[in-house]
Design an enzyme around this catalytic site. Structure first.
Site, PDB file in Angstrom:
ATOM      1  CG  ASP A 125      -2.110  -0.796   1.084  1.00 33.24           C
ATOM      2  OD1 ASP A 125      -2.178  -1.513   0.078  1.00 33.24           O
ATOM      3  OD2 ASP A 125      -2.989  -0.716   1.953  1.00 33.24           O
TER       4      ASP A 125
ATOM      5  CG  LEU B  96     -10.776   9.766   5.550  1.00 32.04           C
ATOM      6  CD1 LEU B  96     -10.333   8.706   6.543  1.00 32.04           C
ATOM      7  CD2 LEU B  96     -11.363  10.960   6.287  1.00 32.04           C
TER       8      LEU B  96
ATOM      9  CE  LYS C  56      -7.414   5.935   5.873  1.00 34.53           C
ATOM     10  NZ  LYS C  56      -7.329   4.647   5.197  1.00 34.53           N
TER      11      LYS C  56
HETATM   12  S1  IVH Z   1     -14.444   8.399   7.615  1.00 36.52           S
HETATM   13  C1  IVH Z   1     -15.655  11.366   4.677  1.00 36.52           C
HETATM   14  N1  IVH Z   1     -13.297   7.036   9.481  1.00 36.52           N
HETATM   15  O1  IVH Z   1     -10.659   5.215   4.961  1.00 36.52           O
HETATM   16  C2  IVH Z   1     -14.891  10.462   5.504  1.00 36.52           C
HETATM   17  N2  IVH Z   1     -12.946   6.366   7.221  1.00 36.52           N
HETATM   18  O2  IVH Z   1      -9.762   7.142   2.714  1.00 36.52           O
HETATM   19  C3  IVH Z   1     -15.339   9.097   5.289  1.00 36.52           C
HETATM   20  N3  IVH Z   1     -11.535   4.389   6.989  1.00 36.52           N
HETATM   21  O3  IVH Z   1     -13.151   4.775   2.571  1.00 36.52           O
HETATM   22  C4  IVH Z   1     -14.547   8.116   5.923  1.00 36.52           C
HETATM   23  N4  IVH Z   1     -11.207   4.049   9.134  1.00 36.52           N
HETATM   24  O4  IVH Z   1     -12.640   2.863   4.138  1.00 36.52           O
HETATM   25  C5  IVH Z   1     -13.466   7.166   8.156  1.00 36.52           C
HETATM   26  N5  IVH Z   1     -12.358   5.879  11.271  1.00 36.52           N
HETATM   27  C6  IVH Z   1     -12.546   6.025   9.950  1.00 36.52           C
HETATM   28  C7  IVH Z   1     -11.970   5.147   9.018  1.00 36.52           C
HETATM   29  C8  IVH Z   1     -12.186   5.356   7.656  1.00 36.52           C
HETATM   30  C9  IVH Z   1     -10.958   3.607   7.919  1.00 36.52           C
HETATM   31  C10 IVH Z   1     -11.402   4.187   5.542  1.00 36.52           C
HETATM   32  C11 IVH Z   1     -12.686   4.115   4.792  1.00 36.52           C
HETATM   33  C12 IVH Z   1     -12.630   5.184   3.778  1.00 36.52           C
HETATM   34  C13 IVH Z   1     -11.167   5.462   3.680  1.00 36.52           C
HETATM   35  C14 IVH Z   1     -10.973   6.912   3.336  1.00 36.52           C
END
Ligand code: IVH
Length: 674
Positions: free
Chosen positions: A33, A81, A115
């Protein structure tokens, strides 16, 4: 040398498309990644510097998707994000936000989250019933995976009567690391190709035409965000989302924390990265989100991501490197294990230059050859693993690797592999490599734990004729040891002390040290507990041995063969004469003080690990659920407890206690008054 930006952009797009295909369509990535992020980053920067080269279908604008499942258009796009790769980039984000908020207006608090490295899912509920679940896809259109998601145990299928008319919950589906490891252990035993990592395995398990396959894998999810909502109470803060989701029965992660400053966000990031291996799920970063929903609205979104959130990426745990060679090591009892010699690579917090390849079949299924570029990953906590080759970088005439036919010691005895056994063995009884490996294994940490008795010392002693088997460890002539260069009076005395102390390690460790084929560490401890004394194991017949839970016929036969061997029995008698303890552990009965009680623990405790705290509760008859409810007896809070749990406990009037009170509760079964 100057690089033509147009040519480099074309090259990057081709590479990214290729790796997207490997990742999304085949669930078989060739690069890490982190390396992929670097490619995307370089392309994003080039496109920013050369706007004339930007195109709408550039991979910086889309993510891969496949046509296998019915498309689902997201009412509200599922954005990605923004990322920060270091604290400087986080500071830049924060400065931008402060500026955007405007003079005299505070950003307010931040919600810090982990995350999760899984797969984003949107689950839609209408009048409390799960009606549709979709993947993120390209953010606008995803795939309908309702039937698959409905098999996930902790995804609610039906909400309570207070559920709103429409509720779209977003979260991450993942495979617990322990389940992933168990799955791969089973595949390794069966000689099947291993899965690369929990994330791809979760994705592969979810995107199955046959949902019963999904159901057979223990997938889970964490809910972390709301999508479309109608008829729900008005929330003003993102942190309230978690409380709301929790109250409806959605699993929310217990590491969510509300903090008040950018410095505290950075402290959370650092702490989360340091503790990432404590969790039974994979994380690749931490996320900070502005808590105030009004402020979120004002800050707005770009075409890719909201401005009000940022993902701080952890150091990658997968990297590519060169496979210099495949060599074979001879262990105690002659087992020949192939291992990868790698160009040193920093991955998962340390430099890796060797990794076990287990056996001949694993080298075959991994399809790796010396000279290949390979992907290396830190599996679990510490054990590095070679995942497979980057085939696009393989030289066309690279020869396959074949298992050596002979042991590398001076006897050059043939290595043999018997039918039904995955391992090769050197069966020469006087193979010096075997002898040294066995003694080293005997003294190792998991066995008799003799400090200062490592590989070098063993080789030195055997070469000098001071030692020829494990019992010899307790017959050492320390005067002669003292004559060896480098062994001063103090080191001889220290060695003597640690050898003496090792006699009392007990039966479990002794069994490990005896190096019995097929008997693993946990099996050894199980036997020690079940029989209580080495003599009872030596006397037991095949049937009795095989009837022990966790032993089984293969180990039982191996035990019998071991203890029927005159040479082994001779060694055991010398160990007995030296005063080595042959007794198993005393089985201690713990008072069932917590019968019928449910104790939730959140945050790190000083004197308990995650496992031992669970053990302390369950061994006393109590339950240790993952979330607070009306039935919870007490919430124990340690360092950095989950905000939602604390709030929930406060709401429900569940007593919140500290570690000292918890220790008292363990003993008495009564919650001490606060
Ligand atoms: S919030 C608008 N919170 O990261 C924000 N995403 O690059 C929406 N992800 O597609 C996502 N942990 O698969 C959010 N605590 C978290 C997260 C998270 C993993 C992933 C998710 C998203 C990607 C964004």
């Amino acid at each position: 040398m100057t690089v033509d930006p147009a040519a480099r952009v074309a090259e990057l797009r081709a590479q990214i498309a290729h790796h997207n295909e490997r990742y999304f369509a085949m669930d078989a990535p060739e690069i890490s990644d982190a390396d992929f992020d670097l490619l995307v980053r370089e392309l994003t920067e080039l496109e920013a510097a050369h706007p004339e080269l930007a195109v709408a279908d550039s991979p910086t604008q889309t993510v891969g998707a496949s046509a296998t499942f019915a498309p689902v258009e997201h009412e509200i796009p599922m954005m990605s994000l923004d990322k920060a790769f270091n604290t400087d980039e986080f500071d830049n984000w924060h400065t931008r936000l402060v500026r955007a908020a405007g003079e005299g207006r505070e950003l307010g608090s931040f919600v810090c989250e982990l995350k999760f490295d899984g797969l984003a899912i949107s689950a839609r509920y209408e009048n409390g019933t799960l009606v549709r679940a979709a993947t993120r896809g390209d953010g606008r259109v995803g795939e309908d995976v309702t039937a698959n998601v409905a098999t996930i145990a902790n995804v609610p299928k039906q909400l309570g009567s207070d559920a709103p008319a429409i509720l779209e919950v977003r979260g991450e589906v993942y495979m617990p690391i322990s389940d992933f490891n168990a799955l791969n252990d089973a595949r390794r035993e069966a000689g099947e190709q291993l899965y690369a990592n929990p994330r791809n395995t979760a994705a592969g398990s979810l995107r199955q035409k046959d949902a019963s396959v999904t159901a057979s894998r223990n997938l889970r999810w964490f809910a972390y965000q709301l999508g479309q909502v109608e008829g729900a109470p008005t929330l003003t803060r993102h942190s309230e989302t978690f409380e709301y989701l929790d109250s409806l029965g959605f699993p929310v992660n217990d590491q969510v924390k509300v903090v008040e400053s950018a410095d505290a966000v950075k402290a959370y990031f650092a702490d989360a990265e340091a503790r990432r291996h404590e969790f039974d799920y994979e994380t690749d970063g931490a996320v900070a989100k502005i808590d105030s929903l009004a402020m979120q609205r004002d800050l707005g979104v770009t075409s890719h991501h909201p401005r009000w959130a940022i993902a701080f990426k952890f150091q990658p745990e997968e990297k590519s490197t060169k496979l210099i060679d495949i060599q074979v090591s001879i262990g105690g009892k002659g087992k020949a294990t192939p291992f990868a010699v790698l160009e040193p690579v920093f991955v998962g917090g340390s430099t890796v230059q060797m990794a076990t390849l287990h056996n001949e079949d694993q080298v075959k299924v991994k399809n790796i050859r010396p000279g290949d570029t390979v992907l290396v990953r830190k599996a679990g906590d510490v054990i590095p693993e070679v995942l497979g080759p980057v085939l696009s970088e393989r030289a066309p005439d690279l020869p396959e690797w074949t298992f050596p036919t002979h042991c590398s010691c001076e006897n050059h005895h043939p290595l043999s592999r018997s039918e039904g056994d995955a391992a090769h063995y050197c069966l020469h009884p006087t193979c010096p490599i075997q002898r040294d490996a066995w003694i080293e294994h005997f003294a190792a940490r998991a066995a008799m734990d003799i400090e200062g008795f490592g590989e070098r010392t063993v080789q030195l002693f055997t070469a000098q004729g001071l030692l020829s088997d494990i019992a010899g460890v307790y017959e050492l002539d320390f005067e002669a040891v003292g004559q060896i260069e480098g062994f001063g009076e103090i080191s001889v005395r220290n060695l003597e002390t640690s050898i003496e102390a090792s006699k009392g390690q007990g039966l479990g460790r002794l069994l490990i040290g005896l190096n019995i084929r097929h008997l693993g560490n946990s099996g050894a401890h199980v036997l020690a507990k079940a029989f209580g004394h080495l003599d009872k194991i030596i006397e037991a017949d095949l049937e009795t041995l095989a009837s022990v839970d966790g032993v089984g016929p293969t180990i039982a036969e191996s035990l019998r063969a071991y203890f029927d061997d005159e040479i082994n029995l001779g060694i055991i008698e010398r160990l007995r004469a030296a005063g080595v303890d042959f007794n198993g552990p005393e089985v201690i009965e713990v008072d069932q003080t917590l019968e019928g009680l449910a104790i939730v623990v959140s945050g790190g405790l000083e004197n308990f690990s995650r496992d031992s705290v669970k053990d302390a509760i369950t061994s006393r008859g109590g339950k240790s659920p993952g979330s607070v409810s009306k039935k919870t007896t007490a919430l124990v809070v340690g360092e950095s407890p989950g905000a939602s749990k604390v709030t929930k406990a406060e709401e429900l009037g569940v007593p919140i206690i500290d570690e000292a009170a918890f220790v008292e509760l363990l003993e008495t079964g009564v919650v001490p008054p606060g």
